[in-house]
Design a protein around this motif. Structure first.
Motif, PDB file in Angstrom:
ATOM      1  N   ARG A  39      48.222 105.611 -32.982  1.00 54.39           N
ATOM      2  CA  ARG A  39      48.617 104.222 -32.866  1.00 54.39           C
ATOM      3  C   ARG A  39      48.059 103.409 -34.021  1.00 54.39           C
ATOM      4  O   ARG A  39      46.925 103.585 -34.397  1.00 54.39           O
ATOM      5  N   ARG A  92      54.893 111.970 -31.578  1.00 57.15           N
ATOM      6  CA  ARG A  92      55.816 111.372 -32.523  1.00 57.15           C
ATOM      7  C   ARG A  92      55.025 110.878 -33.722  1.00 57.15           C
ATOM      8  O   ARG A  92      53.917 110.407 -33.590  1.00 57.15           O
ATOM      9  N   PRO A 141      54.514 105.177 -33.826  1.00 58.98           N
ATOM     10  CA  PRO A 141      54.876 104.512 -32.572  1.00 58.98           C
ATOM     11  C   PRO A 141      56.087 103.618 -32.695  1.00 58.98           C
ATOM     12  O   PRO A 141      56.632 103.185 -31.713  1.00 58.98           O
ATOM     13  N   ARG A 142      56.532 103.362 -33.899  1.00 56.86           N
ATOM     14  CA  ARG A 142      57.580 102.382 -34.077  1.00 56.86           C
ATOM     15  C   ARG A 142      58.760 103.046 -34.757  1.00 56.86           C
ATOM     16  O   ARG A 142      58.600 103.854 -35.663  1.00 56.86           O
ATOM     17  N   VAL A 143      59.951 102.696 -34.310  1.00 55.64           N
ATOM     18  CA  VAL A 143      61.150 103.248 -34.920  1.00 55.64           C
ATOM     19  C   VAL A 143      61.917 102.105 -35.539  1.00 55.64           C
ATOM     20  O   VAL A 143      62.208 101.117 -34.879  1.00 55.64           O
ATOM     21  N   ALA A 144      62.229 102.202 -36.807  1.00 56.36           N
ATOM     22  CA  ALA A 144      62.876 101.090 -37.501  1.00 56.36           C
ATOM     23  C   ALA A 144      63.919 101.656 -38.445  1.00 56.36           C
ATOM     24  O   ALA A 144      63.899 102.836 -38.761  1.00 56.36           O
ATOM     25  N   ILE A 148      63.662 108.608 -33.173  1.00 52.93           N
ATOM     26  CA  ILE A 148      62.740 109.032 -32.128  1.00 52.93           C
ATOM     27  C   ILE A 148      62.568 110.526 -32.270  1.00 52.93           C
ATOM     28  O   ILE A 148      63.534 111.269 -32.270  1.00 52.93           O
ATOM     29  N   THR A 206      61.387 113.538 -30.338  1.00 54.40           N
ATOM     30  CA  THR A 206      60.862 114.051 -29.076  1.00 54.40           C
ATOM     31  C   THR A 206      60.221 115.395 -29.336  1.00 54.40           C
ATOM     32  O   THR A 206      60.421 116.019 -30.370  1.00 54.40           O
ATOM     33  N   GLU A 207      59.472 115.890 -28.342  1.00 53.38           N
ATOM     34  CA  GLU A 207      58.803 117.158 -28.490  1.00 53.38           C
ATOM     35  C   GLU A 207      59.809 118.274 -28.682  1.00 53.38           C
ATOM     36  O   GLU A 207      59.540 119.277 -29.296  1.00 53.38           O
ATOM     37  N   ALA A 208      61.010 118.081 -28.164  1.00 58.27           N
ATOM     38  CA  ALA A 208      61.978 119.159 -28.194  1.00 58.27           C
ATOM     39  C   ALA A 208      62.620 119.329 -29.556  1.00 58.27           C
ATOM     40  O   ALA A 208      63.222 120.341 -29.828  1.00 58.27           O
ATOM     41  N   LYS A 230      69.676 107.410 -31.386  1.00 60.36           N
ATOM     42  CA  LYS A 230      68.442 107.799 -32.097  1.00 60.36           C
ATOM     43  C   LYS A 230      67.589 108.692 -31.229  1.00 60.36           C
ATOM     44  O   LYS A 230      67.454 108.462 -30.073  1.00 60.36           O
ATOM     45  N   GLY A 232      68.348  97.884 -35.020  1.00 61.73           N
ATOM     46  CA  GLY A 232      67.141  97.168 -34.633  1.00 61.73           C
ATOM     47  C   GLY A 232      65.945  98.079 -34.753  1.00 61.73           C
ATOM     48  O   GLY A 232      65.997  99.117 -35.402  1.00 61.73           O
ATOM     49  N   VAL A 233      64.888  97.711 -34.080  1.00 62.20           N
ATOM     50  CA  VAL A 233      63.695  98.542 -34.086  1.00 62.20           C
ATOM     51  C   VAL A 233      63.375  98.945 -32.660  1.00 62.20           C
ATOM     52  O   VAL A 233      63.790  98.294 -31.705  1.00 62.20           O
ATOM     53  N   ILE A 234      62.670 100.052 -32.552  1.00 60.59           N
ATOM     54  CA  ILE A 234      62.188 100.478 -31.247  1.00 60.59           C
ATOM     55  C   ILE A 234      60.679 100.418 -31.329  1.00 60.59           C
ATOM     56  O   ILE A 234      60.066 101.191 -32.067  1.00 60.59           O
ATOM     57  N   THR A 257      61.503 117.833 -23.777  1.00 55.25           N
ATOM     58  CA  THR A 257      60.212 118.496 -23.982  1.00 55.25           C
ATOM     59  C   THR A 257      60.459 119.926 -24.420  1.00 55.25           C
ATOM     60  O   THR A 257      61.573 120.438 -24.332  1.00 55.25           O
ATOM     61  N   ALA A 258      59.391 120.583 -24.878  1.00 60.42           N
ATOM     62  CA  ALA A 258      59.471 122.001 -25.218  1.00 60.42           C
ATOM     63  C   ALA A 258      58.089 122.593 -25.043  1.00 60.42           C
ATOM     64  O   ALA A 258      57.113 122.053 -25.559  1.00 60.42           O
ATOM     65  N   GLY A 282      62.680 110.310 -24.231  1.00 57.65           N
ATOM     66  CA  GLY A 282      61.905 111.352 -24.872  1.00 57.65           C
ATOM     67  C   GLY A 282      60.568 110.872 -25.394  1.00 57.65           C
ATOM     68  O   GLY A 282      59.717 111.659 -25.804  1.00 57.65           O
TER      69      GLY A 282
END
Lengths: 358, 436, 171
Positions: free
Chosen positions: A53, A142, A145-148, A195, A197-199, A358, B32-34, B377-378, B416
Motif C-alpha cells: 500500500r 496485485r 492498489p490503484r488502477v488507472a 486489475i 487477480t491471482e489467477a 479490466k 476512470g480509475v479503480i 484465484t489460483a 478478483g
C-alpha cells in the motif's frame, strides 16, 4: 594568362577560407533539450514490483488549497432518526454487470506528455531487469492498489500522495512557471492499468509499460491562440495566453481544439472512481454543469440522463461522476479564457463499459 | 491590405460567434480509475461517562469493516485537522477536503446500564452535504459489535448503492490435527472471525454446513451414524436431527430452497449418486436426476426456479442448470478442465464454482448462461465458494500441500481484488444472510 | 473287544472328525497349520486362517484404483477373489466396504467417487457368491487419507477400497 591566375587564386582562396571558416555557415543543430530523467535504483524498482500500500498522506497543511468558504453545512438540521434499523431490501436485480476475462494488450502510455522521455527511459528499465536476481519473490498480490488508465511508478517514499505531480519547488524554478510558494514534492499514487487477480499470469519482471518519470511535471497541450505569441513551455504558454487574452478579442473566440477538449477530459477522468464489482458499473450517466471564467464549478452538477441500472445504482453513478468533477477542479480547470463561451456549459457522459473489462 | 485583413478578421469573428451558439461542450469519459475511496471516521463522541470505550471500539470496528472491503481507505486520526466533539455541530467541509477525505462518518454513543445507543451521519465531503439521513440504533452493550457492523453496512450501502454484508455470520468446519487424523467440528462466527462458537463436538466427521434463508438452521453432513447422512441443526438451541436415514444409502451436499421449506441434496444408492429433494420437515425424497453419472453439489437460484449442479455425465465434472422440479439439464461450463461446487449468487447474476485445470485449483465466476467465465484465484487447492449476502464477496477454503498442509478460509472480491485470509484451521464456509 | 471299548473308539473317532478343519482352506495358502500340530495355531492370530488378522495380512483387505477410476484392475480382481473365497468359508462375518479418494478433487465429488469404488467392490464380491446382505458400503471421500504427502506415491495409496470385517450373523 592573368585571368587564369586570378581564377585559380580566387578558387584557392575560396577553398582555403571555406576550409577555415566554412563551419560558420552551417546552421546550428537544434538546441539540445535537456530534461531530467529519473534514474531508478534497484530498491525502487523492486518496490515497484512488490508494491505494498502506498503510504498514507502526511498531515502537512502547507499545500495551498483554495479555501471554499461558500459551503456551510445545511446538513445540521438533525433529521428524523429512525429508532430501529429497517430491513435491507433483497437484492434480486438480474442485471448483468460483470467483467469479461481476457485483457487486450495494454495501451501504451499517452505519448503526448512524455515524448522526449519515453525513448530514453526504457533502456534503463531493461538493464535494471537484468540486474535483478532470479529468485526475487514474484509478487502474489496485485502490483498496485490503484488502477488507472496510465501506469504510474511508485513515487519516492517521502512524497505526499496527491493527484498532481509537483516537485518540491525552489524559487529559481527553471521551467519558467510563475513562482509559487515552496511546496513539498507530491506524486500520484502508484497505479497499474489493469486489475491483476491471482489467477492471471505472473507479471514479467520488467514493468509492462514504461514508467512515467516522477519528477517532471506533466506538460499541458499548448492551446492555439489567434492573437498571442506562444512561448515555449506549456504552463507558461497558458499563463501567457491568459494574461494576453484578457486584453484580446471578443469572448466568443475560436472553437475548442481536440487537444483542449482532451485536456478537460483527462483532468476529470483521473478523479472518476469506478466501482467495478458493483451494480453502478452498469450505469452510464450524463451530467451537466457550468464553469466560471476561472474554471471553477458554478452552481450544481445536474444529472441529465442515465442508462441502465436501478434507481440506487443510477444515484451511485451520479454521485461518483459529480465527485469526479468537484474533486478535480482544484483551483479551477485550466481552459483558454478567450474560448470561454465554448466551455462555460459542459455536459459529460461517464460510460464505465470499458472499465468492467479490466 | 489592411482593409482586407480587417475584413477577414471581422468575418472570422462573426463565424466564431455563430459557432459559439452551438451549445455546451460535450465530452465522453470512458476511462476512470479503480481505487479505494478515502474516508475519515473520527472517534464517535461519547455522550456519557461509561460510553468512552464503546465509542472508540465501535469507531475502530466500522473502520475495519470498511477498509477490509478494499473499496475504502481510511485517513487516520493523526491526519485529521478538525475534531468532532459534538454530534450536532456543523461539519467544516474545508478541513476534510484538505486531507482528501471524500466521505466522513460522525457519530455518538451513549450507555445506560446494559443499554447502548449509537447514532451516526455520513457526509459527501466534496459535494458538501449529508448522504442520506442520520440513524440511531438501540441495543445492549454485549451487542456492540453488531451495532458497529450495522452502521458500517449503512455507510457502505449509501456510498456504493448496494446492500452491505458486515452484520452477518459464517458457519464452517473447524479443523485440528494432522492430515490423516483430522478432527472436525461445526463452528459459527461473525463474518470477520470474531465470536467463534462450536456447534458440535469432534467425535464424528462433519462436512459442508449450509445456512437456511433465515439464518436460523444449518444443514450439514455427519458421520455420526457411521455413514454420511444429512442433519439439520437449530442454531439457537444447537439441537440436531437426521433429515433422513434410509438403510443402505448415503446422503450429502444438502442445501435449502430459497423459501426455506425444502432441501435439495445428493443421495447415493448402489454406488450411484443422484440429486433428490424433500421437505425440511421430513418425508420421502423425490428424485430429480436419473443418470448413472455422479450428480452432486446442487444449488438453487435465488428465485427458486432453477438448480445448478455438477455432473460427470459428459466424462468429466461439468456444471448444469435444470428446472427446480427436475427435467432437462443444460450444460453451462465449456472451458478446459473440470468444474464443481457451483453456487448461485444471491444477486442472481453469477454462479461461483471451483475449477481444476493442469493440476491447479481456481475459484471462478461465470454468468448463469456460462458466458464471461473469470477466474479469481489460483493455488494448490481452492474449493467450495460461498457468497456474501450482497453478492460481491466470496469466501472459500484453501488447503496447502504436503504432509503438514492445512485448511484456511479466504475471501476475495468478485472483481478478483482484495484476496485475504479470514481464519486458519477451518474449511467449508457458508455465509449467512444479513441479520435483522 | 468289548462293546464298551467299541463305543469309546467310535465316540473318539467322531470327535476327531468334528474337530477337523474345513477343506477349502488348504488349497489356498501355504501358511496353513497342516504341517504342525493342531495345538500350535493361536486362534485370532495371523496364523489362524479364520481370523480377521489373517484376512487383512494374507488375503489382503484393500484394493487400489487409478486416478478418477472406479473400475477394478486385474490385481484388484485377484485380491477380491481371495476375499470372496475367504468370506464364503467364514460365514460368520459381515463386511463394510469403505471407498476412498485422494485429495485431488472437490469434497462432494470425492464422496461420490469413493461410493462408486466401494460399490464396484461389492458388486464383484456378490458376483462371486457372497450374499448381498452381508455387505454394506460407505464412502469417506478424501476425509481419511492413509498417506499424507501431496504426491502421486501417496495419492496412489489413498485411492482405495477397504473391506472391513465385523462378526455378525450371516445368513
Amino acid at each position: 594568362m592573368h585571368i587564369g591566375h586570378y581564377i585559380s587564386g580566387a578558387a584557392h582562396l575560396g577553398l582555403i577560407s571555406w576550409a577555415l571558416f566554412g563551419g560558420a555557415f552551417q546552421s546550428d543543430p537544434p538546441p539540445m533539450e535537456v530534461t531530467g530523467v529519473s534514474m531508478v535504483s534497484v530498491e525502487e524498482f523492486n518496490a515497484i514490483l512488490n508494491t505494498e500500500r502506498a503510504p498514507f498522506p502526511e498531515t502537512d497543511v502547507d499545500t495551498p488549497v483554495a479555501p471554499d468558504v461558500s459551503e456551510d453545512g445545511p446538513a445540521m438540521a438533525s433529521e428524523a432518526d429512525t429508532p430501529v434499523p429497517t430491513e435491507r431490501p433483497q437484492e434480486t436485480a438480474t442485471t448483468d454487470p460483470d467483467a469479461t476475462p481476457d485483457l487486450s494488450d495494454l495501451a501504451a502510455p499517452q505519448p503526448a506528455e512524455v515524448t522526449d522521455d519515453a525513448p530514453t527511459l526504457t533502456p534503463p528499465a531493461e538493464e535494471m531487469a537484468v540486474l535483478i536476481p532470479r529468485d526475487v519473490v514474484r509478487p502474489t498480490a496485485r502490483p498496485a492498489p490503484r488502477v488507472a488508465p496510465e501506469p504510474v511508478a511508485e513515487p519516492a517514499p517521502d512524497t505526499v500522495i496527491d493527484d498532481v505531480v509537483r516537485e518540491a519547488t525552489t524559487p529559481d524554478d527553471s521551467a519558467g512557471q510563475a513562482v509559487e510558494e515552496p511546496q513539498e514534492a507530491t506524486a500520484p499514487e502508484a497505479a497499474t492499468t489493469e486489475i491483476v487477480t491471482e489467477a492471471k499470469e505472473q507479471p514479467a519482471l520488467a514493468p509492462k509499460a514504461s514508467m512515467r518519470p516522477v519528477l517532471r511535471p506533466p506538460s499541458r497541450p499548448t492551446p492555439t491562440s489567434s492573437g498571442a505569441n506562444v512561448a515555449a513551455g506549456a504552463d507558461a504558454a497558458v499563463a501567457a495566453a491568459l494574461a494576453e487574452a484578457e486584453t484580446a478579442a471578443a469572448p466568443s473566440g475560436p472553437p475548442m481544439t481536440q487537444g483542449e477538449k482532451d485536456s478537460m477530459r483527462i483532468a476529470v477522468q483521473n478523479c472518476w472512481v469506478v466501482d467495478v464489482g458493483g451494480q453502478s458499473s452498469n450505469v452510464t450517466v450524463t451530467v451537466g454543469f457550468s464553469l466560471t471564467r476561472e474554471g471553477k464549478v458554478d452552481g450544481p452538477v445536474r444529472l441529465l440522463s442515465s442508462e441502465g441500472g436501478d434507481e440506487a445504482s443510477v444515484n451511485t453513478a451520479f454521485q461518483s461522476a459529480r465527485r469526479a468533477i468537484l474533486r478535480c477542479q482544484r483551483g479551477g480547470y485550466k481552459l483558454p479564457i478567450e474560448k470561454y463561451d465554448h466551455w462555460r456549459d459542459i455536459e459529460i457522459t461517464f460510460n464505465p463499459e470499458k472499465m468492467r473489462l479490466k | 491590405m489592411r482593409l482586407l485583413a480587417t475584413l477577414l478578421a471581422g468575418l472570422m469573428l462573426l463565424a466564431q460567434m455563430a459557432v459559439a451558439q452551438n451549445g455546451p461542450l460535450r465530452l465522453e469519459i470512458t476511462d476512470g480509475v479503480i481505487e479505494p475511496l478515502p474516508y475519515a471516521v473520527p472517534d464517535f463522541v461519547a455522550e456519557n461517562g461509561s460510553a468512552g470505550q464503546y465509542a472508540s471500539d465501535i469507531s475502530r470496528l466500522i473502520a475495519a469493516d470498511l477498509s477490509g472491503t478494499g473499496l475504502f481507505r481510511e485517513i487516520p486520526a493523526k491526519a485529521h485537522i478538525s475534531q468532532v466533539t459534538n454530534f450536532a455541530s456543523p461539519v467544516q467541509y474545508a478541513d476534510w477536503k484538505a486531507i482528501n477525505a471524500q466521505a466522513l462518518i460522525t457519530g455518538a454513543v451513549s450507555v445506560s446500564g446494559n443499554n447502548l445507543e449509537v447514532k451516526f451521519r455520513v457526509y459527501d465531503v466534496f459535494a458538501g452535504q449529508e448522504l442520506g439521513s442520520g440513524l440511531r440504533f438501540k441495543g445492549t452493550t454485549d451487542g456492540w459489535r453488531r451495532m458497529a457492523h450495522k452502521v458500517a453496512d449503512e455507510v457502505y450501502s449509501r456510498i456504493t448503492g448496494e446492500g452491505g454484508y458486515f452484520d452477518s455470520r459464517v458457519v464452517f468446519v473447524s479443523e485440528m490435527g494432522p492430515k490423516n487424523d483430522r478432527k472436525k467440528r461445526l463452528a459459527i462466527m461473525d463474518y470477520d472471525g470474531a465470536n467463534v462458537h462450536f456447534l458440535t463436538d469432534s467425535s464424528a466427521i462433519v462436512l459442508a454446513p449450509r445456512f437456511s434463508p433465515k439464518g436460523d438452521q444449518v444443514l450439514y453432513t455427519s458421520y455420526e451414524t457411521g455413514f454420511p447422512q444429512v442433519f439439520v441443526l437449530d442454531v439457537g438451541s444447537v439441537q440436531r436431527r437426521a433429515l433422513q436415514n434410509q438403510q443402505g444409502t448415503m446422503s450429502f451436499a444438502p442445501r435449502f430452497s430459497p423459501d426455506g421449506r425444502n432441501v435439495v441434496m445428493s443421495i447415493t444408492q448402489n454406488g450411484n449418486t443422484d440429486i433428490y429433494t424433500m421437505p425440511i420437515s421430513g418425508g420421502t425424497p423425490r428424485r430429480l436426476t436419473n443418470s448413472p453419472a455422479i450428480e452432486t453439489a446442487p444449488s438453487f437460484s435465488p428465485d427458486g426456479s432453477q438448480i445448478v449442479f455438477e455432473s460427470d455425465r459428459s466424462g468429466t465434472q461439468q456444471l448444469y442448470v435444470m428446472p427446480a422440479n427436475g427435467g432437462e439439464a443444460k450444460r453451462i461450463s465449456f472451458g478446459q478442465g473440470r468444474y464443481g461446487t457451483p453456487v448461485w449468487s444471491p444477486r442472481g447474476d453469477l454462479i461461483a464454482f471451483t475449477k481444476q485445470n493442469k493440476g491447479r485449483f481456481h475459484i471462478g465466476v461465470m454468468r448463469t448462461d456460462g458466458s464471461e467465465e473469470r477466474l479469481l484465484t489460483a493455488s494448490f487447492l481452492d474449493e467450495g465458494p460461498t457468497w456474501a449476502p450482497n453478492g460481491r464477496v466470496i469466501m472459500f477454503t484453501r488447503e496447502t500441500q504436503g504432509a503438514s498442509g492445512g485448511a484456511s478460509l479466504y475471501s476475495v472480491d468478485v472483481s478478483g481484488r482484495n484476496l485475504k485470509k479470514v481464519m486458519s484451521g477451518a474449511s467449508d464456509p457458508a455465509w449467512s444472510p444479513l441479520q435483522k | 473287544m468289548s462293546g464298551w471299548t467299541k463305543a469309546v473308539l467310535l465316540v473318539a473317532g467322531m470327535t476327531l472328525a468334528a474337530c477337523s478343519n474345513n477343506d477349502g482352506l488348504f488349497g489356498n495358502d501355504s501358511a496353513s497349520g497342516a504341517g504342525s500340530g493342531a495345538g500350535a495355531i493361536e486362534p485370532g492370530s495371523v496364523n489362524d486362517p479364520t481370523s480377521v488378522a489373517y484376512f487383512q495380512q494374507n488375503v489382503g483387505d484393500r484394493v487400489l484404483f487409478l486416478v478418477d477410476q472406479s473400475t477394478l484392475t486385474e490385481e484388484a480382481r485377484m485380491t477380491l477373489l481371495a476375499q470372496a473365497n475367504w468370506m464364503l468359508e467364514n460365514t460368520d462375518y459381515v463386511a463394510v466396504i469403505q471407498g476412498h479418494a485422494d485429495e485431488q478433487g472437490t469434497r462432494e465429488y470425492n464422496l461420490a467417487l469413493g461410493a462408486r469404488r466401494a460399490s464396484a467392490v461389492k458388486e464383484f464380491l456378490v458376483s462371486r457368491g457372497i450374499a448381498s446382505n452381508r455387505l454394506n458400503t460407505v464412502s469417506y471421500g478424501k476425509e481419511r487419507p492413509l498417506e499424507i504427502c501431496s504426491a502421486e506415491s501417496c495419492y496412489a495409496q489413498n485411492r482405495r477400497a477397504v473391506t472391513v470385517l465385523t462378526a455378525g450373523l450371516g445368513s
